[in-house]
Design a protein around this motif. Structure first.
Motif, PDB file in Angstrom:
ATOM      1  N   ILE A 102      -3.453   4.996  -0.138  1.00 23.10           N
ATOM      2  CA  ILE A 102      -3.548   3.732   0.054  1.00 23.10           C
ATOM      3  C   ILE A 102      -4.309   2.643  -0.813  1.00 23.10           C
ATOM      4  O   ILE A 102      -5.238   3.319  -1.380  1.00 23.10           O
ATOM      5  CB  ILE A 102      -3.995   3.304   1.595  1.00 23.10           C
ATOM      6  CG1 ILE A 102      -5.250   3.496   1.675  1.00 23.10           C
ATOM      7  CG2 ILE A 102      -2.990   4.289   2.672  1.00 23.10           C
ATOM      8  CD1 ILE A 102      -5.783   2.919   3.149  1.00 23.10           C
ATOM      9  N   ASP A 103      -3.914   1.547  -0.950  1.00 23.55           N
ATOM     10  CA  ASP A 103      -4.737   0.509  -2.037  1.00 23.55           C
ATOM     11  C   ASP A 103      -5.735  -0.170  -0.903  1.00 23.55           C
ATOM     12  O   ASP A 103      -6.569  -0.953  -1.665  1.00 23.55           O
ATOM     13  CB  ASP A 103      -3.895  -0.553  -2.433  1.00 23.55           C
ATOM     14  CG  ASP A 103      -2.875   0.193  -3.562  1.00 23.55           C
ATOM     15  OD1 ASP A 103      -3.260   1.195  -4.478  1.00 23.55           O
ATOM     16  OD2 ASP A 103      -1.623   0.337  -3.324  1.00 23.55           O
ATOM     17  N   GLY A 104      -5.781  -0.098   0.043  1.00 23.38           N
ATOM     18  CA  GLY A 104      -6.840  -1.133   1.027  1.00 23.38           C
ATOM     19  C   GLY A 104      -6.143  -1.442   2.281  1.00 23.38           C
ATOM     20  O   GLY A 104      -5.247  -0.588   2.667  1.00 23.38           O
ATOM     21  N   THR A 105      -6.735  -2.240   3.021  1.00 24.84           N
ATOM     22  CA  THR A 105      -6.136  -2.628   4.315  1.00 24.84           C
ATOM     23  C   THR A 105      -5.936  -4.157   4.479  1.00 24.84           C
ATOM     24  O   THR A 105      -6.443  -4.841   3.759  1.00 24.84           O
ATOM     25  CB  THR A 105      -7.150  -2.359   5.436  1.00 24.84           C
ATOM     26  OG1 THR A 105      -8.485  -2.838   5.070  1.00 24.84           O
ATOM     27  CG2 THR A 105      -7.523  -0.607   5.636  1.00 24.84           C
ATOM     28  N   ILE A 128      -5.151  -6.738  -3.590  1.00 25.47           N
ATOM     29  CA  ILE A 128      -3.682  -6.186  -2.991  1.00 25.47           C
ATOM     30  C   ILE A 128      -2.617  -7.115  -3.264  1.00 25.47           C
ATOM     31  O   ILE A 128      -1.275  -6.951  -3.736  1.00 25.47           O
ATOM     32  CB  ILE A 128      -3.746  -5.939  -1.384  1.00 25.47           C
ATOM     33  CG1 ILE A 128      -4.904  -5.196  -1.099  1.00 25.47           C
ATOM     34  CG2 ILE A 128      -2.371  -5.544  -0.847  1.00 25.47           C
ATOM     35  CD1 ILE A 128      -4.481  -3.612  -1.461  1.00 25.47           C
ATOM     36  N   LEU A 129      -2.694  -8.448  -2.909  1.00 25.49           N
ATOM     37  CA  LEU A 129      -1.514  -9.486  -3.127  1.00 25.49           C
ATOM     38  C   LEU A 129      -1.363  -9.711  -4.483  1.00 25.49           C
ATOM     39  O   LEU A 129       0.012 -10.199  -4.701  1.00 25.49           O
ATOM     40  CB  LEU A 129      -2.325 -10.617  -2.577  1.00 25.49           C
ATOM     41  CG  LEU A 129      -2.107 -10.774  -1.039  1.00 25.49           C
ATOM     42  CD1 LEU A 129      -3.367 -12.010  -0.691  1.00 25.49           C
ATOM     43  CD2 LEU A 129      -1.060 -11.081  -0.366  1.00 25.49           C
ATOM     44  N   ARG A 130      -1.926  -9.401  -5.587  1.00 22.95           N
ATOM     45  CA  ARG A 130      -1.483  -9.562  -6.969  1.00 22.95           C
ATOM     46  C   ARG A 130      -0.207  -8.746  -7.229  1.00 22.95           C
ATOM     47  O   ARG A 130       0.566  -9.059  -8.168  1.00 22.95           O
ATOM     48  CB  ARG A 130      -2.468  -9.041  -7.795  1.00 22.95           C
ATOM     49  CG  ARG A 130      -2.938  -7.552  -8.009  1.00 22.95           C
ATOM     50  CD  ARG A 130      -4.031  -7.318  -8.857  1.00 22.95           C
ATOM     51  NE  ARG A 130      -3.939  -7.643 -10.025  1.00 22.95           N
ATOM     52  CZ  ARG A 130      -4.750  -7.496 -11.121  1.00 22.95           C
ATOM     53  NH1 ARG A 130      -6.058  -7.467 -10.701  1.00 22.95           N
ATOM     54  NH2 ARG A 130      -4.404  -8.115 -12.442  1.00 22.95           N
ATOM     55  N   TYR A 131      -0.029  -7.635  -6.173  1.00 22.61           N
ATOM     56  CA  TYR A 131       1.300  -6.749  -6.508  1.00 22.61           C
ATOM     57  C   TYR A 131       2.392  -6.839  -5.423  1.00 22.61           C
ATOM     58  O   TYR A 131       3.321  -6.285  -5.553  1.00 22.61           O
ATOM     59  CB  TYR A 131       0.979  -5.311  -6.313  1.00 22.61           C
ATOM     60  CG  TYR A 131      -0.111  -4.903  -7.450  1.00 22.61           C
ATOM     61  CD1 TYR A 131       0.048  -4.789  -8.851  1.00 22.61           C
ATOM     62  CD2 TYR A 131      -1.460  -4.629  -6.994  1.00 22.61           C
ATOM     63  CE1 TYR A 131      -0.997  -4.447  -9.912  1.00 22.61           C
ATOM     64  CE2 TYR A 131      -2.420  -4.243  -8.063  1.00 22.61           C
ATOM     65  CZ  TYR A 131      -2.281  -4.217  -9.405  1.00 22.61           C
ATOM     66  OH  TYR A 131      -3.213  -3.739 -10.404  1.00 22.61           O
ATOM     67  N   ILE A 132       2.035  -7.947  -4.533  1.00 18.80           N
ATOM     68  CA  ILE A 132       3.000  -8.286  -3.615  1.00 18.80           C
ATOM     69  C   ILE A 132       4.126  -9.618  -4.017  1.00 18.80           C
ATOM     70  O   ILE A 132       3.433 -10.614  -4.585  1.00 18.80           O
ATOM     71  CB  ILE A 132       2.304  -8.747  -2.303  1.00 18.80           C
ATOM     72  CG1 ILE A 132       1.368  -7.747  -1.717  1.00 18.80           C
ATOM     73  CG2 ILE A 132       3.361  -9.264  -1.058  1.00 18.80           C
ATOM     74  CD1 ILE A 132       2.130  -6.422  -1.111  1.00 18.80           C
ATOM     75  N   ASN A 179      -3.059  -0.188   7.054  1.00 16.20           N
ATOM     76  CA  ASN A 179      -3.170   0.569   6.169  1.00 16.20           C
ATOM     77  C   ASN A 179      -2.274  -0.135   4.961  1.00 16.20           C
ATOM     78  O   ASN A 179      -0.901  -0.285   5.645  1.00 16.20           O
ATOM     79  CB  ASN A 179      -3.144   1.866   5.867  1.00 16.20           C
ATOM     80  CG  ASN A 179      -4.257   2.703   6.526  1.00 16.20           C
ATOM     81  OD1 ASN A 179      -5.427   2.052   6.593  1.00 16.20           O
ATOM     82  ND2 ASN A 179      -3.927   3.858   7.215  1.00 16.20           N
ATOM     83  N   LEU A 180      -2.518  -0.480   3.781  1.00 22.91           N
ATOM     84  CA  LEU A 180      -1.352  -1.120   2.789  1.00 22.91           C
ATOM     85  C   LEU A 180      -1.198  -0.194   1.547  1.00 22.91           C
ATOM     86  O   LEU A 180      -2.397   0.125   0.806  1.00 22.91           O
ATOM     87  CB  LEU A 180      -1.749  -2.283   2.513  1.00 22.91           C
ATOM     88  CG  LEU A 180      -1.909  -3.482   3.525  1.00 22.91           C
ATOM     89  CD1 LEU A 180      -2.523  -4.823   3.128  1.00 22.91           C
ATOM     90  CD2 LEU A 180      -0.557  -3.453   4.452  1.00 22.91           C
ATOM     91  N   GLU A 181      -0.017  -0.027   1.186  1.00 25.73           N
ATOM     92  CA  GLU A 181       0.116   0.716  -0.213  1.00 25.73           C
ATOM     93  C   GLU A 181       1.035  -0.185  -0.966  1.00 25.73           C
ATOM     94  O   GLU A 181       2.109  -0.386  -0.367  1.00 25.73           O
ATOM     95  CB  GLU A 181       0.522   2.017  -0.167  1.00 25.73           C
ATOM     96  CG  GLU A 181       0.571   2.665  -1.541  1.00 25.73           C
ATOM     97  CD  GLU A 181       1.187   4.065  -1.270  1.00 25.73           C
ATOM     98  OE1 GLU A 181       1.732   4.473  -2.322  1.00 25.73           O
ATOM     99  OE2 GLU A 181       0.975   4.933  -0.556  1.00 25.73           O
ATOM    100  N   ASN A 182       0.504  -0.789  -2.119  1.00 27.77           N
ATOM    101  CA  ASN A 182       1.650  -1.477  -3.091  1.00 27.77           C
ATOM    102  C   ASN A 182       2.548  -0.290  -3.723  1.00 27.77           C
ATOM    103  O   ASN A 182       2.363   0.554  -4.029  1.00 27.77           O
ATOM    104  CB  ASN A 182       0.865  -2.141  -3.982  1.00 27.77           C
ATOM    105  CG  ASN A 182      -0.204  -3.401  -3.596  1.00 27.77           C
ATOM    106  OD1 ASN A 182      -1.370  -3.273  -3.642  1.00 27.77           O
ATOM    107  ND2 ASN A 182       0.460  -4.215  -2.973  1.00 27.77           N
ATOM    108  N   ASP A 183       3.611  -1.140  -4.167  1.00 27.87           N
ATOM    109  CA  ASP A 183       4.688  -0.220  -4.932  1.00 27.87           C
ATOM    110  C   ASP A 183       3.999  -0.036  -6.162  1.00 27.87           C
ATOM    111  O   ASP A 183       3.334  -0.841  -6.727  1.00 27.87           O
ATOM    112  CB  ASP A 183       5.660  -1.275  -5.095  1.00 27.87           C
ATOM    113  CG  ASP A 183       6.980  -0.762  -5.811  1.00 27.87           C
ATOM    114  OD1 ASP A 183       6.915   0.492  -6.641  1.00 27.87           O
ATOM    115  OD2 ASP A 183       8.002  -1.172  -5.669  1.00 27.87           O
ATOM    116  N   CYS A 184       4.083   1.473  -6.571  1.00 30.26           N
ATOM    117  CA  CYS A 184       3.348   1.873  -7.633  1.00 30.26           C
ATOM    118  C   CYS A 184       3.789   1.495  -8.843  1.00 30.26           C
ATOM    119  O   CYS A 184       3.159   1.460  -9.889  1.00 30.26           O
ATOM    120  CB  CYS A 184       3.078   3.318  -7.414  1.00 30.26           C
ATOM    121  SG  CYS A 184       4.685   4.255  -7.521  1.00 30.26           S
TER     122      CYS A 184
END
Length: 212
Positions: A102-105, A128-132, A179-184
């Protein structure tokens, strides 16, 4: 590697946080059909390694750093969790590429009913939001979901009844940590672009100029 398609929900049987070693035991059924020592299982999106198992569940060691950087640290005996085994090589890719790292929460900031769907709004950090991106993919507690709306400090997803019924999302409340995981893919593209820019002075304007 995982797909973000939750196979079942389990329950925490035991959780121990020690100074030198920590572990959790999870009650499960469906995913235990072919489990082996050393297998990877995503628990609320966090990839853990099976260190012991029985017919009714499994145990995994958890680094204290993992407890600190994820929502696993807030779990207790009886907490429901999303479970997914690593994807087999001959399996169907129903969600998107999920690493289990995960990248963060984020924090659930709003839950809104919309006909038969439910909108969940998640507030999180700029890194986190930079990849959303709208219509892009994100894993929330290990669930592969499509971003329906992206804002300055939060994003929203619309969850259909089937997804809700197969996961722990219906139990989430405003204020809960997820838990959050961005698209790799986005992270790799950004990294490679940075390397190429440093080597060749390639910029976004340069690529646009030549039709990329």
């Amino acid at each position: 590697m995982f797909t973000g398609i939750i196979e079942e929900t389990g329950k925490i049987q035991t959780i121990r946080k020690g100074a030198e070693s920590s572990f959790i035991s999870v009650q499960a059924k469906k995913i235990m059909q072919d489990v082996q020592l050393g297998d990877s299982i995503a628990v609320n999106g966090v990839c853990l390694t099976v260190t012991a198992f029985s017919q009714g569940g499994f145990t995994a060691d958890v680094m204290n750093e993992t407890f600190k950087r994820s929502s696993l640290g807030s779990l207790s005996t009886g907490s429901p969790v999303n479970l997914e085994r690593a994807m087999p090589a001959n399996g169907r890719f129903g969600g998107h590429i999920v690493s289990g790292h995960i990248d963060g929460t984020g924090t659930v900031s709003a839950i809104q009913k919309d006909d038969n769907a439910v909108w969940y709004t998640i507030k999180t950090t700029p890194d986190i939001l930079r990849y959303i991106i709208e219509k892009g993919s994100v894993a929330i507690d290990g669930i592969s979901l499509t971003v329906a709306k992206a804002e300055r400090d939060r994003f929203s997803v619309s969850v259909i009844p089937h997804t809700a019924s197969m996961t722990i999302l219906p139990g989430r409340r405003v204020g809960d940590t997820v838990n959050l995981e961005n698209d790799c893919i986005g992270k790799y593209v950004e990294r490679l672009m940075g390397i190429q820019q440093a080597k060749n002075n390639i910029t976004a304007d340069f690529l646009m100029k030549y039709g990329f």
